[in-house]
Enzyme design. Sequence first.
Site, PDB file in Angstrom:
ATOM      1  N   SER A  53     -18.352  20.589  24.846  1.00 38.32           N
ATOM      2  CA  SER A  53     -17.959  22.002  24.951  1.00 38.32           C
ATOM      3  C   SER A  53     -16.796  22.448  24.088  1.00 38.32           C
ATOM      4  CB  SER A  53     -17.633  22.344  26.399  1.00 38.32           C
ATOM      5  OG  SER A  53     -18.827  22.715  27.028  1.00 38.32           O
ATOM      6  N   LYS A 108      -8.731  28.325  27.930  1.00 38.00           N
ATOM      7  CA  LYS A 108     -10.058  28.483  28.534  1.00 38.00           C
ATOM      8  C   LYS A 108      -9.909  28.855  30.005  1.00 38.00           C
ATOM      9  CE  LYS A 108     -14.483  25.977  28.879  1.00 38.00           C
ATOM     10  NZ  LYS A 108     -15.194  24.729  28.565  1.00 38.00           N
ATOM     11  N   SER A 158     -19.276  25.198  25.748  1.00 36.38           N
ATOM     12  CA  SER A 158     -18.935  26.316  26.576  1.00 36.38           C
ATOM     13  C   SER A 158     -17.576  26.955  26.287  1.00 36.38           C
ATOM     14  CB  SER A 158     -18.956  25.881  28.042  1.00 36.38           C
ATOM     15  OG  SER A 158     -17.946  24.911  28.274  1.00 36.38           O
TER      16      SER A 158
HETATM   17  N1  GLN Z   1     -23.507  21.830  27.012  1.00 41.46           N
HETATM   18  C1  GLN Z   1     -23.130  20.780  27.905  1.00 41.46           C
HETATM   19  C2  GLN Z   1     -23.481  21.150  29.321  1.00 41.46           C
HETATM   20  O1  GLN Z   1     -23.908  22.243  29.533  1.00 41.46           O
HETATM   21  C3  GLN Z   1     -21.663  20.478  27.777  1.00 41.46           C
HETATM   22  C4  GLN Z   1     -20.786  21.384  28.524  1.00 41.46           C
HETATM   23  C5  GLN Z   1     -19.347  21.015  28.475  1.00 41.46           C
HETATM   24  O2  GLN Z   1     -18.942  20.170  27.686  1.00 41.46           O
HETATM   25  N2  GLN Z   1     -18.588  21.599  29.396  1.00 41.46           N
HETATM   26  O3  GLN Z   1     -23.348  20.370  30.223  1.00 41.46           O
END
Ligand code: GLN
Length: 479
Positions: A179, A80, A155
């Site tokens: 994410s 990532k 994400s």
């Molecule tokens: N969707 C969640 C957020 O936007 C989780 C994101 C993540 O785990 N980095 O905060």
Amino acid sequence: MKKIFEYSAFQIVEKIRNGELSSLEYINALFDRIKEVDSKIHAYLTVAKDMALDEAKEIDEKANKGEHLGSLCGVGMAIKDNICTESIRTTCSSKSLSNFTPSYDATVIERIRKEDAIILGKTNMDEFAMGSSTEYSFFGPTINPYNDERVAGGSSGGSAAAVAISEATASLGSDTGGSVRCPASFCGVIGLKPTYGLVSRYGLIAYANSLEQISPIVKDVRDLAILLNCIAGHDERDSTSLKVVKDDYTRFIGNDIKGLKIGVPKELFGHGTNKHVLKRVWDAIHVLEDLGASYTEISLDSLEYALASYYIIANSEASSNLARYDGLRYGFRSDEVNDWSDTFSKNRREGFGQEVKRRIILGTFALSAGYYNKYYLKAQKVRTLIKKDFDKAFKKFDILASPTMPILPFKLGEKLKNPLEMYMCDLDTVPANLIGAPAISVPCGSYDGLPIGIQFIAQPFKEGSLIQVSYKLEESLQD
Ligand code: GLN
């Protein structure tokens, strides 16, 4: 017959070790695969082909000389783009870091390299890991490998899609509120968020420090155990990394689950959960029951406030973490320079996307004098209540089960108009981050060609239980 690029990591390691497969041939096959499919999927932001091919040659030489080969020897991995990689661009999918090339490797990268893994490239994500669809990327979205009109989840969408379509054998993402589990569920692969403090965050570009962990994404549970063995363990460069005795996670593979007690919290099966998702998740729980586990439906009252508490804490931490991207210390710098304050505003206005700005504004508000007690402090108190509820549940149950995502992979653009709808998708994943517990998403079927995942949550440091139950489920569903 499986193609080379479709093998699991443990198969690649075995084949390279016994001389059946050349690392170079396999890595070349992966790059051919990337060339074939990535223009459609957009999982990668950067590929590191020359570096990867050189490393593959070195591994082949070591194999020929009979030298020691690491536990991930030759395995082609995607990383990532918020995990620092020396000499490979690391953008966080943000304009503000679009030209940033780190001068050092994150601890997890050092560790996988030490075990002879090969980094293929860096993957697409929501900007600074804020989102659940990978649509908030400065470079455009990643597409779901199962349906080109739908999102891959986020994400860590690039890392999950790359593994799902075999553009990488395994990958690393980060999980702050789901994410890794969300895109794993939407792309039909496995994603594990480890216990807070088990895996070093040194070299992870921070979004919300108290919640996130670097997390593996794989095709099968055996690979997960091997990869976790490699990345877990204390790191003195991360002050939140815990001094725990490292387990050997492969010892949980194949253990039976007779007598395992599963708690099923009704709040995680709430209103609005898609009925096909519910059906597949319940079917999976019944499969586990047939294997000797038992389940009980329970209620964890405080979960009603988990999402609100998560978004206040995450945004508050984000607003503080992102203060450094002012164009002077870090980040995008606009050409036009007036006075300081004007220049900072311009750099930040142009360098960040809309969702990141929204979160900085919300987080700054929640932390500001006069509102701190009402929002941030309150959210932290709720977090403690949630932790207490889970502690109580774990006195009675070995693991908890729920859907990973309440809905099926949604259409591209569908949730961009209403940020609250996007946040609601994280209902079932955020509790594990708030309490620091390990949680996994495992595929449990599909509907209309769209993958569905079941989530298991365990007590901190009980990754072994998650691996044990996930392996049994995987085995049963493959039969
Ligand atoms: N969707 C969640 C957020 O936007 C989780 C994101 C993540 O785990 N980095 O905060």
